[in-house]
Write a protein that holds these residues in place. Structure first.
Motif, PDB file in Angstrom:
ATOM      1  N   LYS A  18      -6.401   7.140  -0.027  1.00  0.00           N
ATOM      2  CA  LYS A  18      -6.539   7.093   1.402  1.00  0.00           C
ATOM      3  C   LYS A  18      -6.329   5.486   1.827  1.00  0.00           C
ATOM      4  O   LYS A  18      -6.571   4.490   1.105  1.00  0.00           O
ATOM      5  N   ARG A  19      -5.625   5.296   2.885  1.00  0.00           N
ATOM      6  CA  ARG A  19      -5.352   3.590   3.311  1.00  0.00           C
ATOM      7  C   ARG A  19      -6.632   2.898   3.153  1.00  0.00           C
ATOM      8  O   ARG A  19      -6.362   1.897   2.767  1.00  0.00           O
ATOM      9  N   GLU A  20      -7.532   3.443   3.794  1.00  0.00           N
ATOM     10  CA  GLU A  20      -8.848   2.539   3.761  1.00  0.00           C
ATOM     11  C   GLU A  20      -9.361   2.218   2.334  1.00  0.00           C
ATOM     12  O   GLU A  20      -9.940   1.220   2.193  1.00  0.00           O
ATOM     13  N   ALA A  21      -9.109   3.072   1.492  1.00  0.00           N
ATOM     14  CA  ALA A  21      -9.491   3.057  -0.021  1.00  0.00           C
ATOM     15  C   ALA A  21      -8.861   1.896  -0.723  1.00  0.00           C
ATOM     16  O   ALA A  21      -9.256   1.206  -1.544  1.00  0.00           O
ATOM     17  N   ILE A  22      -7.476   1.854  -0.370  1.00  0.00           N
ATOM     18  CA  ILE A  22      -6.692   0.973  -1.169  1.00  0.00           C
ATOM     19  C   ILE A  22      -6.432  -0.619  -0.380  1.00  0.00           C
ATOM     20  O   ILE A  22      -6.040  -1.467  -1.344  1.00  0.00           O
ATOM     21  N   LEU A  23      -7.044  -0.360   1.041  1.00  0.00           N
ATOM     22  CA  LEU A  23      -6.791  -1.633   1.756  1.00  0.00           C
ATOM     23  C   LEU A  23      -7.375  -2.906   1.019  1.00  0.00           C
ATOM     24  O   LEU A  23      -6.690  -4.243   0.622  1.00  0.00           O
ATOM     25  N   PRO A  24      -8.739  -2.818   0.382  1.00  0.00           N
ATOM     26  CA  PRO A  24      -9.532  -4.178  -0.134  1.00  0.00           C
ATOM     27  C   PRO A  24      -8.615  -4.592  -1.358  1.00  0.00           C
ATOM     28  O   PRO A  24      -8.430  -5.774  -1.535  1.00  0.00           O
ATOM     29  N   VAL A  47       0.819  -1.448  -0.060  1.00  0.00           N
ATOM     30  CA  VAL A  47      -0.059   0.010   0.009  1.00  0.00           C
ATOM     31  C   VAL A  47       0.854   1.318  -0.161  1.00  0.00           C
ATOM     32  O   VAL A  47       0.355   2.318  -0.309  1.00  0.00           O
ATOM     33  N   GLU A  48       2.025   1.123   0.250  1.00  0.00           N
ATOM     34  CA  GLU A  48       3.128   2.267   0.508  1.00  0.00           C
ATOM     35  C   GLU A  48       3.104   3.089  -0.863  1.00  0.00           C
ATOM     36  O   GLU A  48       2.707   4.457  -0.634  1.00  0.00           O
ATOM     37  N   ALA A  49       3.180   2.581  -2.071  1.00  0.00           N
ATOM     38  CA  ALA A  49       3.161   3.719  -3.310  1.00  0.00           C
ATOM     39  C   ALA A  49       1.702   4.204  -3.549  1.00  0.00           C
ATOM     40  O   ALA A  49       1.832   5.437  -3.880  1.00  0.00           O
ATOM     41  N   PRO A  50       0.828   3.409  -3.469  1.00  0.00           N
ATOM     42  CA  PRO A  50      -0.496   3.850  -3.735  1.00  0.00           C
ATOM     43  C   PRO A  50      -1.030   5.273  -2.786  1.00  0.00           C
ATOM     44  O   PRO A  50      -1.268   6.133  -3.107  1.00  0.00           O
ATOM     45  N   ILE A  51      -0.415   5.014  -1.561  1.00  0.00           N
ATOM     46  CA  ILE A  51      -0.748   6.280  -0.620  1.00  0.00           C
ATOM     47  C   ILE A  51       0.155   7.236  -0.787  1.00  0.00           C
ATOM     48  O   ILE A  51      -0.357   8.444  -0.960  1.00  0.00           O
ATOM     49  N   THR A  52       1.353   7.125  -0.993  1.00  0.00           N
ATOM     50  CA  THR A  52       2.545   8.160  -1.002  1.00  0.00           C
ATOM     51  C   THR A  52       2.285   8.785  -2.457  1.00  0.00           C
ATOM     52  O   THR A  52       2.412  10.050  -2.462  1.00  0.00           O
ATOM     53  N   VAL A  53       2.489   7.834  -3.377  1.00  0.00           N
ATOM     54  CA  VAL A  53       2.398   8.307  -4.773  1.00  0.00           C
ATOM     55  C   VAL A  53       1.277   8.990  -5.261  1.00  0.00           C
ATOM     56  O   VAL A  53       1.293  10.002  -5.747  1.00  0.00           O
ATOM     57  N   LYS A  54       0.186   7.978  -5.121  1.00  0.00           N
ATOM     58  CA  LYS A  54      -0.958   8.536  -5.561  1.00  0.00           C
ATOM     59  C   LYS A  54      -1.911   9.240  -4.726  1.00  0.00           C
ATOM     60  O   LYS A  54      -3.013   9.907  -5.182  1.00  0.00           O
ATOM     61  N   GLY A  55      -1.447   9.232  -3.388  1.00  0.00           N
ATOM     62  CA  GLY A  55      -2.480  10.043  -2.479  1.00  0.00           C
ATOM     63  C   GLY A  55      -3.661   9.379  -2.156  1.00  0.00           C
ATOM     64  O   GLY A  55      -4.779   9.942  -1.874  1.00  0.00           O
TER      65      GLY A  55
END
Ligand SMILES: Nc1ncnc2c1ncn2[C@@H]1O[C@H](COP(=O)(O)OP(=O)(O)OP(=O)(O)O)[C@@H](O)[C@H]1O
Ligand SMILES: [Mg+2]
Lengths: 268, 216
Positions: free
Chosen positions: A137-143, A127-135
């Motif tokens: 939200k953690r909950e949104a990328i978790l599933p 999840v690191e790159a989606p959160i840091t690079v794409k901005g």
């Protein structure tokens, strides 16, 4: 190979653009010319295996495509957008930095030595790159991250640190991590070469699954079985040149170049 | 025993000066050291060489000399000449000196991170700043804990150098009482104070190291 003008006209019509168009790539390290005019087109959904002896420039070629190395001359288009092209003096010029990043974001890469982030857990790695690079939200990328981990068979390892994983597991996490950025193209540089023989199977299975889902892939590999069974096309490199490239069945049944034949014999 | 209790008050006051210098120095020298390290490893050769020279100067001369220079000599230096009060002068000297040591620790730590980490981050789209913040520096922290632990313990003891500026730190407070009462007991108590501080620091760093060991 298309000439420069043909390449430009291909590039102008996005619908028919190849995923990757590399034309006459030259690359030197100091006085050592490692790529001596390599050209390759990768169509959507295609899986190309790049094989060849050690030192032939396979990794360098792959690394040039996503800007880990810069080319000296030639042209690279990704999905119709130019990453680098020759100027009037025949030296490669890159587009602006922001554009380079935007274009390279369409390619994911898997390395021989995984390059996982050791201070992050398996899930955090994904999840690191989606959160840091794409901005995102953690909950949104978790599933999605969990789904990817399930797909590579490592959901139960989500909270483990990479140091606790086997090589095959690490490489599968690396694949999930790359996929989390939703690339259109996946580049693999000898993804199984650092693994114990009994662990290569699980990684190759994951890659085959990706190929079955029509992911566009460029795979540098020593695994002839993968090249034969999964790749749609095989390209053979030697001495900084792409010697020949054929649909994989034809490549193995009827190699054209004597050096290809010699290499294939040495692999048996 | 009563005597010891009677001198603990003034010694604790001295400790406050010592601790104030210690914490302010850390708060300034850590970020400054990190900035110096980043410039030192950057592609800007002139800036990088300048930092190199600075580190050489700061590590190559005694801290005591730097302290005396900033307090007594700086006012007479043309252009920059400013007179600092004693405690600020001490802060400036300590921060500048320790930043140089920290910069070298950070530089070594950053350069010990495998190139594959930068490449792994780059192909995921990380910018240089994001790579540093999210991937490289968190790993650097773990590697520099042992040398940082050493350096901060040294700092606790180095604070005693400010007696040359007649600042009433722990050691100077103890010496004052020794001279007044003709007994060395205050020195022993001061030693206990220093040991307590370094003990707390040691604990603190051990806990940090343990926390960072989870991903070995
Ligand atoms: N950063 C570099 N600096 C200098 N020379 C390099 C660098 N990277 C690669 N080379 C050289 O370029 C040549 C091609 O290397 P490359 O890694 O592309 O080969 P390869 O086909 O991937 O080989 P292998 O199968 O061993 O991975 C080699 O001679 C190598 O020594
Ligand atoms: Mg290679």
């Amino acid at each position: 190979m298309p000439s420069m003008t043909e390449a430009a006209s291909i590039a102008s019509s996005a619908a028919t653009s190849p995923m990757i168009l590399a034309d006459d790539i030259h690359k030197r390290f100091g006085s050592h010319e490692v790529l001596k005019g390599v050209s390759l087109t990768l169509a959507k959904g295609e899986v190309i295996a790049v094989i060849g002896p050690s030192g032939s420039g396979k990794s360098t070629f792959l690394r040039c495509l996503n800007h880990l190395e810069t080319i000296d001359a030639g042209r690279i288009d990704i999905e119709g957008d130019t990453l680098a092209a020759n100027d009037a003096q025949g030296r490669a010029r890159y587009v602006a930095d922001a554009e380079v990043r935007r274009i390279c974001a369409r390619m994911g890469m898997v390395f021989q030595h995984f390059n996982l982030f050791p201070h992050l857990t398996v899930l955090q790695n994904v999840v690191e790159a989606p959160i840091t690079v794409k901005g995102i939200k953690r909950e949104a990328i978790l599933p999605k991250a969990e789904e990817l981990l399930r797909k590579v068979g490592l959901l139960d390892k989500r909270d483990a640190y990479p140091s606790r994983l086997s090589g095959g597991q690490k490489q599968r996490v690396a694949i999930a991590r790359a996929l989390a950025m939703e690339p259109d193209i996946m580049l693999f540089d000898e993804p199984t070469s650092a693994l114990d023989p009994e662990l290569t199977g699980e990684v190759l299975r994951t890659m085959r699954q990706l190929a079955d889902e029509h992911m566009t892939m460029l795979v540098v590999t020593h695994e002839m079985g993968f090249a034969r069974e999964v790749a749609s096309r095989v390209a053979f490199m030697d001495g900084g040149k792409l010697i020949e490239s054929q649909p994989s069945a034809a490549f193995f049944a009827n190699p054209q170049h004597p050096r290809t034949r010699a290499f294939l014999e040495s692999m048996l | 025993m009563d005597y010891i209790l009677s001198i603990i008050g003034p010694l604790a006051e001295g400790s406050l000066v010592t601790l104030k210098l210690f914490f302010i120095t850390l708060a300034l020298a850590v970020p400054l050291g990190l900035a110096l390290a980043l410039v030192r490893i950057s592609r800007f050769t002139v800036a990088s060489q300048a930092v190199n020279g600075y580190i050489w100067l700061m590590r190559g001369t005694p801290l005591m000399l730097q302290l005396l220079f900033i307090y007594f000599a700086l006012p007479f230096v043309p252009v920059v000449g400013i007179r600092l009060p004693d405690f600020p002068a001490a802060i400036v000297a300590f921060a500048l000196n320790y930043a140089a040591y920290f910069a070298e620790i950070f530089r070594a730590g950053i350069q010990s991170i495998d190139r594959g980490q930068y490449e792994g981050a780059k192909v995921l789209g990380f910018s240089y700043g994001q790579t540093m913040r999210r991937i490289v520096l968190p790993q650097v922290v773990k590697r520099i804990l042992p040398p940082m632990s050493n350096e901060t313990i040294t700092l606790v003891k180095d604070t005693s150098l400010i007696y040359v500026l007649a600042l009433n730190d722990l050691l100077r407070a103890a010496r004052g009482i020794v001279q007044r009462d003709f007994t060395i007991t205050p020195f022993v108590v001061a030693a206990a104070f220093y040991l307590l501080m370094t003990l707390v620091l040691t604990w603190f760093f051990q806990r940090l190291e343990k926390r960072h060991a989870v991903y070995d």
